[in-house]
Design a protein around this motif. Sequence first.
Motif, PDB file in Angstrom:
ATOM      1  N   HIS A 142       8.540  -3.694   1.172  1.00  0.00           N
ATOM      2  CA  HIS A 142       8.522  -4.520  -0.033  1.00  0.00           C
ATOM      3  C   HIS A 142       8.202  -3.674  -1.264  1.00  0.00           C
ATOM      4  CE1 HIS A 142       7.285  -8.557  -2.059  1.00  0.00           C
ATOM      5  NE2 HIS A 142       8.589  -8.370  -2.124  1.00  0.00           N
ATOM      6  N   GLY A 143       8.905  -2.541  -1.373  1.00  0.00           N
ATOM      7  CA  GLY A 143       8.673  -1.624  -2.478  1.00  0.00           C
ATOM      8  C   GLY A 143       8.869  -2.266  -3.838  1.00  0.00           C
ATOM      9  N   LEU A 144       8.176  -1.730  -4.829  1.00  0.00           N
ATOM     10  CA  LEU A 144       8.134  -2.346  -6.163  1.00  0.00           C
ATOM     11  C   LEU A 144       9.323  -1.915  -7.026  1.00  0.00           C
ATOM     12  CD1 LEU A 144       5.224  -2.882  -5.195  1.00  0.00           C
ATOM     13  CD2 LEU A 144       4.450  -2.379  -7.511  1.00  0.00           C
ATOM     14  N   SER A 149      -4.060  -6.868   1.756  1.00  0.00           N
ATOM     15  CA  SER A 149      -5.101  -7.475   0.934  1.00  0.00           C
ATOM     16  C   SER A 149      -4.732  -7.441  -0.544  1.00  0.00           C
ATOM     17  CB  SER A 149      -6.435  -6.738   1.132  1.00  0.00           C
ATOM     18  OG  SER A 149      -6.868  -6.837   2.468  1.00  0.00           O
ATOM     19  N   PRO A 150      -5.248  -8.380  -1.319  1.00  0.00           N
ATOM     20  CA  PRO A 150      -4.989  -8.386  -2.760  1.00  0.00           C
ATOM     21  C   PRO A 150      -5.534  -7.138  -3.440  1.00  0.00           C
ATOM     22  CG  PRO A 150      -5.886 -10.496  -2.029  1.00  0.00           C
ATOM     23  CD  PRO A 150      -6.041  -9.549  -0.887  1.00  0.00           C
ATOM     24  N   ALA A 203     -10.228   4.724  -7.764  1.00  0.00           N
ATOM     25  CA  ALA A 203      -9.258   4.738  -6.669  1.00  0.00           C
ATOM     26  C   ALA A 203      -7.890   4.499  -7.300  1.00  0.00           C
ATOM     27  CB  ALA A 203      -9.569   3.667  -5.625  1.00  0.00           C
ATOM     28  N   VAL A 204      -6.846   4.933  -6.611  1.00  0.00           N
ATOM     29  CA  VAL A 204      -5.492   4.826  -7.155  1.00  0.00           C
ATOM     30  C   VAL A 204      -4.683   3.834  -6.318  1.00  0.00           C
ATOM     31  CG1 VAL A 204      -3.460   6.068  -7.948  1.00  0.00           C
ATOM     32  CG2 VAL A 204      -5.651   7.276  -7.774  1.00  0.00           C
ATOM     33  N   LEU A 205      -4.140   2.832  -6.962  1.00  0.00           N
ATOM     34  CA  LEU A 205      -3.264   1.874  -6.304  1.00  0.00           C
ATOM     35  C   LEU A 205      -1.865   2.481  -6.211  1.00  0.00           C
ATOM     36  CD1 LEU A 205      -2.863  -0.991  -5.154  1.00  0.00           C
ATOM     37  CD2 LEU A 205      -2.302  -1.727  -7.485  1.00  0.00           C
ATOM     38  N   ASP A 255      -1.258  -5.981  -1.079  1.00  0.00           N
ATOM     39  CA  ASP A 255      -0.240  -6.910  -0.584  1.00  0.00           C
ATOM     40  C   ASP A 255       0.958  -7.033  -1.531  1.00  0.00           C
ATOM     41  OD1 ASP A 255      -1.468  -8.345  -2.608  1.00  0.00           O
ATOM     42  OD2 ASP A 255      -2.095 -10.022  -1.326  1.00  0.00           O
ATOM     43  N   TRP A 256       0.983  -6.224  -2.572  1.00  0.00           N
ATOM     44  CA  TRP A 256       2.193  -6.166  -3.393  1.00  0.00           C
ATOM     45  C   TRP A 256       3.301  -5.392  -2.683  1.00  0.00           C
ATOM     46  CZ3 TRP A 256       3.044  -6.901  -9.056  1.00  0.00           C
ATOM     47  CH2 TRP A 256       2.135  -7.804  -9.596  1.00  0.00           C
TER      48      TRP A 256
END
Length: 333
Positions: A139-141, A109-110, A126-128, A103-104
């Motif tokens: 909502h790109g970082l 989900s968190p 796993a890769v975030l 959800d970033w």
Amino acid sequence: MTPDQALRRIAFLLEWREASPYRVRAFHTAADAVRDLPPGPVDAAQAAQLRGVGPVTAEVISQASTGAVPAYLARLQAEVGLDAEAGWDLVAASAGDCHLHSDWSDGGSPIEDMAAAAHAMGHQWAVLTDHSPRLTIAHGLSPDRLRKQLDVVAAVNARMGPDFRLLTGIECDILDDGSLDQDDDLLGRLDVVVASVHSKLRSEPGPMTARMLAAVCNPRVDVLGHCTGRIVTGRGRPQSRFDAEAVFAACARAGTAVEINCRPERRDPPDDLLLMAATAGCLFAVDTDAHAPEQLHWQSSGYARAARIGLGADRLITTWPLEQLLTARRGSR
């Protein structure tokens, strides 16, 4: 055999037989619905009351709930024969997933929930890979938000324990000139970088090819994400046009893995390009592109596609143990 196991196995075998994405997804959806059922026999009429469960999947649930092999599954297994076992072995060998969202950016989900779901599936890692800044709709970082996320991932790993590691990463936009949509120094701090085209997907083949070649040859890039950008469900979207032979040859030379994207609406690359990439000698990442915990189960569909063209675990970086993955990624950079 539990209802969840039976439904997942059926989804895998349907993918093996190249069934429509809708049919495959229906069995995954039903498997999600039965996760919280108590053990013991379930009547088909009772199962049919669950959200996302239809008459066929209800009958599978009912039969599997008694411990029996459902008739639908038995029939599929008899029809496909032993060849499909190679694909199921790849599913069992899966160690991780190089592409998931929280959800970033545009996930639901968190971060910790995504990590816990991957761990519960038996993954070692796993890769975030939340989106990069240009994809504002997702909502790109920004660089600052990505730096903060690195601290959050470190804290999650401290709580998860030694059996699982969430790797830092990003799904980075490939810009029009083939450059990457994030600070180079910051990309260098990440464990895995997935690079994908999200804009001007209908560009002429020449510019699109040049754009992709620049990206896959960039030493910061580890995985080429959903290479054609196609959508095969709903209104759909045609695949991008580019010189696939040249792009896959460049991937093979650079050690950049080609993603086998498992989202039912993508199934990217198409079968002909998947075979071309395999012939070129590429490595592959069987990725879910998951935006929610339950979508991590889609990975089995990608392994079915990989096994159908004869790919073994040595060519699939998502079956590699953590240290092998990180050592190879460092070497390619």
